[in-house]
Structure formats: structure tokens, C-alpha cells
Design an enzyme around this catalytic site. Structure first.
Site, mmCIF file in Angstrom:
data_model
loop_
_atom_site.group_PDB
_atom_site.id
_atom_site.type_symbol
_atom_site.label_atom_id
_atom_site.label_comp_id
_atom_site.label_asym_id
_atom_site.label_seq_id
_atom_site.Cartn_x
_atom_site.Cartn_y
_atom_site.Cartn_z
ATOM 1 N N HIS A 203 -14.729 1.224 -0.877
ATOM 2 C CA HIS A 203 -13.659 0.290 -0.509
ATOM 3 C C HIS A 203 -12.544 0.964 0.290
ATOM 4 O O HIS A 203 -11.456 0.414 0.411
ATOM 5 C CB HIS A 203 -13.093 -0.388 -1.764
ATOM 6 C CG HIS A 203 -14.082 -1.283 -2.434
ATOM 7 N ND1 HIS A 203 -13.927 -1.779 -3.709
ATOM 8 C CD2 HIS A 203 -15.270 -1.792 -1.992
ATOM 9 C CE1 HIS A 203 -14.974 -2.552 -4.026
ATOM 10 N NE2 HIS A 203 -15.806 -2.555 -3.006
ATOM 11 N N ASN B 50 -12.817 3.048 -6.029
ATOM 12 C CA ASN B 50 -11.403 3.399 -6.097
ATOM 13 C C ASN B 50 -10.909 3.956 -4.766
ATOM 14 O O ASN B 50 -11.635 4.685 -4.089
ATOM 15 C CB ASN B 50 -11.161 4.423 -7.213
ATOM 16 C CG ASN B 50 -11.562 3.865 -8.562
ATOM 17 O OD1 ASN B 50 -11.755 2.660 -8.697
ATOM 18 N ND2 ASN B 50 -11.720 4.730 -9.549
ATOM 19 N N CYS C 292 -6.533 1.837 13.193
ATOM 20 C CA CYS C 292 -5.911 0.821 14.035
ATOM 21 C C CYS C 292 -6.467 -0.554 13.645
ATOM 22 O O CYS C 292 -7.638 -0.683 13.303
ATOM 23 C CB CYS C 292 -6.207 1.106 15.505
ATOM 24 S SG CYS C 292 -5.452 -0.120 16.594
ATOM 25 N N TYR D 57 0.829 -1.218 0.000
ATOM 26 C CA TYR D 57 0.000 0.000 0.000
ATOM 27 C C TYR D 57 0.862 1.267 0.000
ATOM 28 O O TYR D 57 0.438 2.299 -0.527
ATOM 29 C CB TYR D 57 -0.991 -0.024 1.168
ATOM 30 C CG TYR D 57 -2.117 -0.992 0.864
ATOM 31 C CD1 TYR D 57 -3.105 -0.663 -0.073
ATOM 32 C CD2 TYR D 57 -2.167 -2.251 1.434
ATOM 33 C CE1 TYR D 57 -4.100 -1.554 -0.409
ATOM 34 C CE2 TYR D 57 -3.166 -3.157 1.108
ATOM 35 C CZ TYR D 57 -4.128 -2.798 0.185
ATOM 36 O OH TYR D 57 -5.111 -3.683 -0.163
ATOM 37 N N THR E 235 -15.727 -0.234 -14.521
ATOM 38 C CA THR E 235 -15.736 -1.319 -13.533
ATOM 39 C C THR E 235 -16.115 -2.634 -14.192
ATOM 40 O O THR E 235 -17.009 -2.672 -15.046
ATOM 41 C CB THR E 235 -16.661 -0.979 -12.342
ATOM 42 O OG1 THR E 235 -16.681 -2.095 -11.440
ATOM 43 C CG2 THR E 235 -18.068 -0.608 -12.756
HETATM 44 P P1 OAD Z 1 -11.280 -3.993 -12.479
HETATM 45 O O1 OAD Z 1 -9.812 -3.954 -12.674
HETATM 46 O O2 OAD Z 1 -11.892 -5.289 -12.080
HETATM 47 O O3 OAD Z 1 -12.027 -3.534 -13.799
HETATM 48 C C1 OAD Z 1 -11.684 -2.342 -14.468
HETATM 49 C C2 OAD Z 1 -12.590 -2.201 -15.662
HETATM 50 O O4 OAD Z 1 -12.316 -0.949 -16.262
HETATM 51 C C3 OAD Z 1 -12.427 -3.270 -16.744
HETATM 52 O O5 OAD Z 1 -13.709 -3.773 -17.106
HETATM 53 C C4 OAD Z 1 -11.798 -2.515 -17.921
HETATM 54 O O6 OAD Z 1 -12.290 -2.970 -19.188
HETATM 55 C C5 OAD Z 1 -12.291 -1.108 -17.675
HETATM 56 N N1 OAD Z 1 -11.399 -0.045 -18.195
HETATM 57 C C6 OAD Z 1 -10.052 -0.035 -18.301
HETATM 58 N N2 OAD Z 1 -9.630 1.152 -18.761
HETATM 59 C C7 OAD Z 1 -10.728 1.914 -18.961
HETATM 60 C C8 OAD Z 1 -10.961 3.241 -19.407
HETATM 61 N N3 OAD Z 1 -9.956 4.053 -19.749
HETATM 62 N N4 OAD Z 1 -12.247 3.684 -19.471
HETATM 63 C C9 OAD Z 1 -13.268 2.892 -19.128
HETATM 64 N N5 OAD Z 1 -13.114 1.630 -18.699
HETATM 65 C C10 OAD Z 1 -11.868 1.151 -18.591
HETATM 66 O O7 OAD Z 1 -11.636 -2.846 -11.426
HETATM 67 P P2 OAD Z 1 -12.939 -2.650 -10.519
HETATM 68 O O8 OAD Z 1 -14.162 -3.066 -11.229
HETATM 69 O O9 OAD Z 1 -12.866 -1.287 -9.983
HETATM 70 O O10 OAD Z 1 -11.419 -3.992 -4.490
HETATM 71 O O11 OAD Z 1 -12.648 -3.684 -9.366
HETATM 72 C C11 OAD Z 1 -13.531 -3.743 -8.280
HETATM 73 C C12 OAD Z 1 -12.785 -4.038 -7.017
HETATM 74 O O12 OAD Z 1 -12.018 -5.217 -7.174
HETATM 75 C C13 OAD Z 1 -11.766 -2.998 -6.631
HETATM 76 O O13 OAD Z 1 -12.318 -1.922 -5.923
HETATM 77 C C14 OAD Z 1 -10.817 -3.762 -5.773
HETATM 78 C C15 OAD Z 1 -10.714 -5.019 -6.606
HETATM 79 O O14 OAD Z 1 -10.378 -6.157 -5.921
HETATM 80 C C16 OAD Z 1 -10.682 -3.903 -3.372
HETATM 81 O O15 OAD Z 1 -9.481 -3.710 -3.372
HETATM 82 C C17 OAD Z 1 -11.471 -4.088 -2.124
#
Ligand code: OAD
Length: 254
Positions: free
Chosen positions: A122, A105, A130, A69, A202
């Protein structure tokens, strides 16, 4: 059910009766240089999730978790919001309390862009809490790449040795109930009006965030997905606009 691809030229009309709930994911920050989680070269391809993003991983090797992190803190500090983040800030300024941004995010870029009505579902990379006591999470930009790990000063007063941890929701952990209540309350109010739900950047894999579109539809919301590629739950949306959110979001709302 097949979701039609909606041409980006068709913007969402905003009027005095329109309420907008936006859900963002890692893709919205991709154009700011922040790596997404899934897909080729995604964060989870290079780091085993269970080691760096779970309570068990923290118990096993807190130094590894803090390094992970801290590296992300250091990198996110160098990144700037992109036009997608600013488009959402501008929309909030137009709509006021008829707007809510829910983000998965943790990079803080929405806040950097000026968004205020925001639920960080998240957690936040620049917040620490803590691992043992209930002290209020606090802002923290420090990096712990090695050496002594940060300990809780409040616990120390009572003779306890507790490690601080990043204020991130890890796998296997619950989301903050107050965040979920705030989203539900917003949707309940929006439902009596013209209600628009937009998910952007997402993959639609992680719940409960991925289920918000279903709740929105049940409440009569019109649902839009803005994503570079089809998401896991694309078919639940009424409209899918494919492409980079940094280009599409600024053109989406008329
Ligand atoms: P992901 O990495 O799972 O998905 C990102 C999405 O964004 C994919 O479907 C890509 O196709 C799309 N993408 C990439 N570049 C893009 C752009 N320039 N414009 C539009 N779309 C784009 O990420 P999240 O869905 O955010 O949780 O993942 C959800 C959660 O899973 C996160 O918050 C994290 C992870 O584990 C925790 O850490 C708790």
C-alpha cells in the site's frame, strides 16, 4: 469451516526446504504505538476515508490530505519497531530468498527493523511522487502541515504546475502490478516446497491482500493467522493463534 485455535506453544518448524510468505497489517505496529485503521479509535473512525485517502479527496482538498499524512509522518518518526517486527527480520536472515514479507503498513517500521525482502503493498509514508507525471517516487520525510504545498520540480521545467502527493495506494487505486507479480513469482517457487503462509495483525477486509491466504492454500501452503481478534477471513486459515503479534511472532518459528 471452523478454524481451530492453535496453541502458541506449537511453533512452525523451519527446515532447509521451508519457504515462508508473511503478510502483515496495522496490528503488527499497534504495539509500537501506531493506531490501527478499524475498530474503536481506529484511524478511519476519526478521519473520513474518502476525504484523506482517495484521489477525489486529494483533488478536493490537497492541503487536508497533506496535513493528514504529515501528521502520520511526524508520529511514525517517533515510533520504534517492536519484537514482532524484529522476529520477521530474524526469520528473513535465516531463510534468505526463501522468505518474503508483504506488508500493508506504510509506517516503514519493518525496514527500520532491518527487513529487506519486503513488498510494501500500500506504499510508504516516507515516499512522495508527482500526482501528474511518471517520475520515480522518492524518499521524503518533510511535513506539510500548512502553507505552500509541495510542487513537482520536473513538471515545473515544462511550465506545468503539478502537486506532489504521498506515495500511498488510496481507495479506488490499483496496486502496483510489479508488486503483485513479485508475490506471485514467490508463491510459484514456494509451491514446489514446504510452503508456510502467515498473516499477522490484519482484519482481512481489504483485498487483494486478504485474498493471499486463498492463493496460498490453493498452492498447498499451510496457513496461519496471528491476530488479536478473529479477522473477517479467519475461517479460511488452517490455524488461528489469537494474541498480540509482538508476543507471538518471536515464539512462532522454531
Ligand atoms: P485494520 O485496522 O483493518 O486491522 C488491524 C487488525 O489487527 C485487527 O484485526 C486487530 O484485531 C488486529 N490487532 C490489533 N492489535 C494487534 C496486536 N497487537 N497484535 C495482533 N493483532 C492486532 O488494519 P489492516 O488489516 O492492516 O489501507 O487494514 C488493511 C488496510 O486497510 C490498510 O493497509 C489501509 C486500510 O484502509 C490503505 O490505507 C490503502
Amino acid at each position: 469451516m471452523n478454524t481451530p485455535k492453535t496453541p502458541v506453544e506449537k511453533p512452525i518448524a523451519i527446515d532447509a526446504n521451508t519457504w515462508v510468505l508473511v503478510l502483515t497489517g496495522a496490528g503488527v505496529s499497534a504495539e509500537s504505538g501506531i493506531p490501527t485503521f478499524r475498530g474503536s479509535n481506529g484511524l478511519w473512525e476519526n478521519y473520513p476515508v474518502e476525504y484523506v485517502a482517495s484521489p477525489e479527496g486529494f483533488m478536493r482538498d490537497p492541503a487536508l490530505v497533506w496535513r493528514f499524512y504529515s501528521e502520520r509522518r511526524a508520529f511514525a518518526k517517533t515510533c520504534s519497531p517492536n519484537p514482532g517486527h524484529y522476529a520477521l527480520k530474524d526469520l528473513e536472515e535465516r531463510l534468505g530468498d526463501r522468505f518474503l514479507l508483504v506488508t500493508q503498513n506504510v509506517d516503514g517500521l519493518h525496514r527500520k527493523a532491518g527487513s529487506k525482502r519486503i513488498v510494501e503493498l500500500h506504499g510508504n509514508l516516507f515516499t512522495t511522487r508527482c500526482s501528474q507525471c511518471d517520475r520515480i517516487p522518492f524518499e521524503d520525510e518533510d511535513e506539510y502541515m500548512g502553507g505552500t504545498l509541495p510542487a513537482c520540480a520536473l513538471c515545473a521545467k515544462t511550465g506545468k504546475k503539478s502537486l506532489l502527493r504521498p506515495h500511498i495506494v488510496w481507495f479506488g487505486e490499483m496496486l502496483a502490478p510489479e508488486n503483485l507479480s513479485r508475490i506471485q513469482a514467490f508463491m510459484a517457487q514456494a509451491a514446489g516446497n514446504r510452503f508456510v503462509f502467515v498473516a499477522a495483525g490484519t482484519s482481512g477486509v481489504v483485498y487483494p491482500a486478504a485474498g493471499l491466504v486463498i492463493s496460498a492454500r490453493k498452492l498447498g501452503g499451510e496457513t496461519f493467522l496471528v491476530n488479536a481478534e478473529p479477522a473477517e477471513n479467519t475461517e479460511v486459515f488452517e490455524h488461528f493463534i489469537q494474541g498480540p503479534s509482538g508476543q507471538i511472532l518471536p515464539r512462532l518459528f522454531s
